[in-house]
Design an enzyme around this catalytic site. Structure first.
Site, PDB file in Angstrom:
ATOM      1  CE  LYS A   1      -5.794   3.520   2.704  1.00 17.01           C
ATOM      2  NZ  LYS A   1      -4.819   4.592   2.932  1.00 17.01           N
TER       3      LYS A   1
ATOM      4  CD  GLU B   1      -1.815   6.993   9.790  1.00 18.58           C
ATOM      5  OE1 GLU B   1      -1.411   7.810   8.931  1.00 18.58           O
ATOM      6  OE2 GLU B   1      -2.766   6.205   9.591  1.00 18.58           O
TER       7      GLU B   1
ATOM      8  CG  PHE C   1      -0.245  -6.182   4.117  1.00 16.11           C
ATOM      9  CD1 PHE C   1      -0.780  -5.442   5.160  1.00 16.11           C
ATOM     10  CD2 PHE C   1      -1.052  -7.139   3.522  1.00 16.11           C
ATOM     11  CE1 PHE C   1      -2.072  -5.643   5.606  1.00 16.11           C
ATOM     12  CE2 PHE C   1      -2.359  -7.361   3.953  1.00 16.11           C
ATOM     13  CZ  PHE C   1      -2.869  -6.604   4.997  1.00 16.11           C
TER      14      PHE C   1
ATOM     15  CB  CYS D   1      -0.938  -0.015   1.205  1.00 14.87           C
ATOM     16  SG  CYS D   1      -1.848  -1.563   1.329  1.00 14.87           S
TER      17      CYS D   1
ATOM     18  CG  HIS E   1      -2.059   3.944   5.602  1.00 15.76           C
ATOM     19  ND1 HIS E   1      -1.944   3.887   4.235  1.00 15.76           N
ATOM     20  CD2 HIS E   1      -2.213   2.661   6.027  1.00 15.76           C
ATOM     21  CE1 HIS E   1      -2.014   2.627   3.838  1.00 15.76           C
ATOM     22  NE2 HIS E   1      -2.182   1.861   4.904  1.00 15.76           N
TER      23      HIS E   1
ATOM     24  CG  HIS F   1      -6.580   0.239   1.534  1.00 11.80           C
ATOM     25  ND1 HIS F   1      -5.639   0.809   0.703  1.00 11.80           N
ATOM     26  CD2 HIS F   1      -5.885  -0.302   2.577  1.00 11.80           C
ATOM     27  CE1 HIS F   1      -4.439   0.619   1.206  1.00 11.80           C
ATOM     28  NE2 HIS F   1      -4.566  -0.048   2.350  1.00 11.80           N
TER      29      HIS F   1
END
Length: 413
Positions: A335, A314, A399, A162, A303, A340
């Site tokens: 998002k 985060e 990831f 991502c 994010h 996403h």
């Protein structure tokens, strides 16, 4: 150090195609999450996604070439076309050896792998498409763009889940700063993995929201009742130029790309490191690389995946970087509206940030209804906010522990 500016924007998303439609949707707090109807989801724990419904590849791609492009390539190619047109570039006046293309994607042509494996197993190897390999490999997106326009500069793809498109943009920034033989780089990313195999994989790792009774409320970053992200698709591309080149041709300048920070958690294949140490490093690195201080940041595009761990960690990292000021910085996750987009997420969120700077607004975090004591910042809940922004940071975390952060600056000459 050479200054690098953004002169063209192209975007393909579930909530809008093209920068104007996209910007309008961001302000409206629009969500286009809906039930999947392209395959049977009866056995899936998640039955919805954020789908680009009104995309017609024939509007962007020669008909004979569409069949050789997988969905992620179509999205990225179309976004590049929009960005180049938006930039006002007259390519007949340019040295095409000084124009590069760098893109990011997380998965590539997954739906083609799925389709052609079925062909192989049911009809035999001779019936497998000759376009199989070109449609699935990630570097074919920048390759197709270069072939179309004749760009002979650096050309490659980055895959870091991502964070992919922020890494691509960051590489483009560094190359333009350091290489005197480059004037322009087309950069961004795309993803198109809403297919049976892609959805099954993300369902199996329990990463997706299961709010099947109300899909439009499923993506709810930083909300206490968040239960996973919403799979999305689409992409975006930017035209980056050296400031000297942009001024010489009289280009419209949206913003300055001023800082890039990158790191890795080195912790787990999917979960973020609990203390956010490397996210902190990436944000601090981007701010330092931009030559500014933490007090200069006016907005953070997080994010913000709507997963339990990401949003909590985060938030913690932001507070570690900005201290008490963190409570006075608007933080939002687009998002919540877009879903996403995996490898295409970072560039689309960066485009949202650029548009926010240009039009003096903060995109909202929609579906924010229940306060989480571990997520206690100003997330601009549900309604966009008018506000001037001079410096903004956009975070992307992937990831594998990949972290990539970009600082954008309002352009002043």
């Amino acid at each position: 150090m050479k200054r690098i500016v953004i002169t063209g924007i192209g975007v393909i998303t579930p909530i809008g195609i093209g920068k104007d439609e996209f910007s309008k949707a961001l302000k409206s707090g629009k969500s286009c999450v809906s039930y999947i109807d392209s395959f049977d989801t009866k056995l899936y724990s998640t039955k919805f996604a954020s789908i680009v419904r009104n995309f017609n590849p024939k509007e962007f791609i020669d008909k004979k070439h569409i069949k050789r492009m997988s969905r992620f390539i179509q999205f990225g190619f179309a976004a590049a076309k929009l960005a180049i047109e938006d930039s006002g570039l007259n390519l007949s006046n340019e040295d095409l050896s000084k124009i590069g293309v760098i893109t990011g994607t997380g998965i590539g042509g997954l739906e083609i792998i799925e389709r052609e494996e079925y062909t192989l197993l049911n009809k035999g190897p001779k019936r497998v498409s000759p376009f199989l390999i070109p449609m699935i490999i990630t570097n074919m997106l920048p390759g197709e763009i270069a072939i179309k326009y004749g760009f002979r500069g650096p050309n490659y793809a980055i895959t870091s889940a991502c964070a992919s498109s922020n890494n691509a943009i960051g590489d483009a920034l560094m190359l333009l700063r350091s290489n005197n033989n480059l004037d322009i780089i087309i950069t961004g990313g795309a993803e198109g993995a809403i297919c049976p195999l892609g959805m099954a994989g993300f369902c199996s790792i329990k990463a997706l929201s299961r709010r099947n009774d109300n899909p439009q409320k499923a993506s709810r970053p930083f909300d206490k009742l968040r239960d996973g992200f919403v799979m999305g698709e689409g992409g975006g591309m930017l035209v980056l130029e050296t400031l000297d080149h942009a001024l010489k041709r009289g280009a419209k300048i949206y913003a300055e790309l001023s800082g890039y920070g990158v790191s890795n958690d080195a912790y787990h294949i999917t979960a973020p490191e609990p203390k956010g140490k490397s996210i902190i490093t990436a944000m601090q690195g981007a701010i330092y690389n931009a030559g500014i201080l933490t007090k200069d940041i006016d907005y953070i595009n997080a994010h913000g995946t709507s997963t339990i761990l990401n949003d909590k960690i985060e938030t913690y990292a932001i507070k570690q970087v900005f201290g008490k000021k963190a409570y006075n910085i608007p933080v939002s996750s687009t998002k919540s509206m877009i879903g996403h987009l995996l490898g295409g997420a970072a560039v689309v969120e960066l485009i949202a940030t650029i548009l926010a700077i240009n039009d003096n607004f903060i995109p909202p975090t929609i579906n924010y209804e229940n306060t989480d004591p571990e997520c206690d910042l100003d997330y601009v809940p549900n309604i966009y906010r008018k506000q001037d922004i001079n410096f903004a940071i956009s975070n992307s975390l992937g990831f594998g522990g990949h972290n990539a952060c970009i600082v954008i600056k309002r352009f002043f000459y």
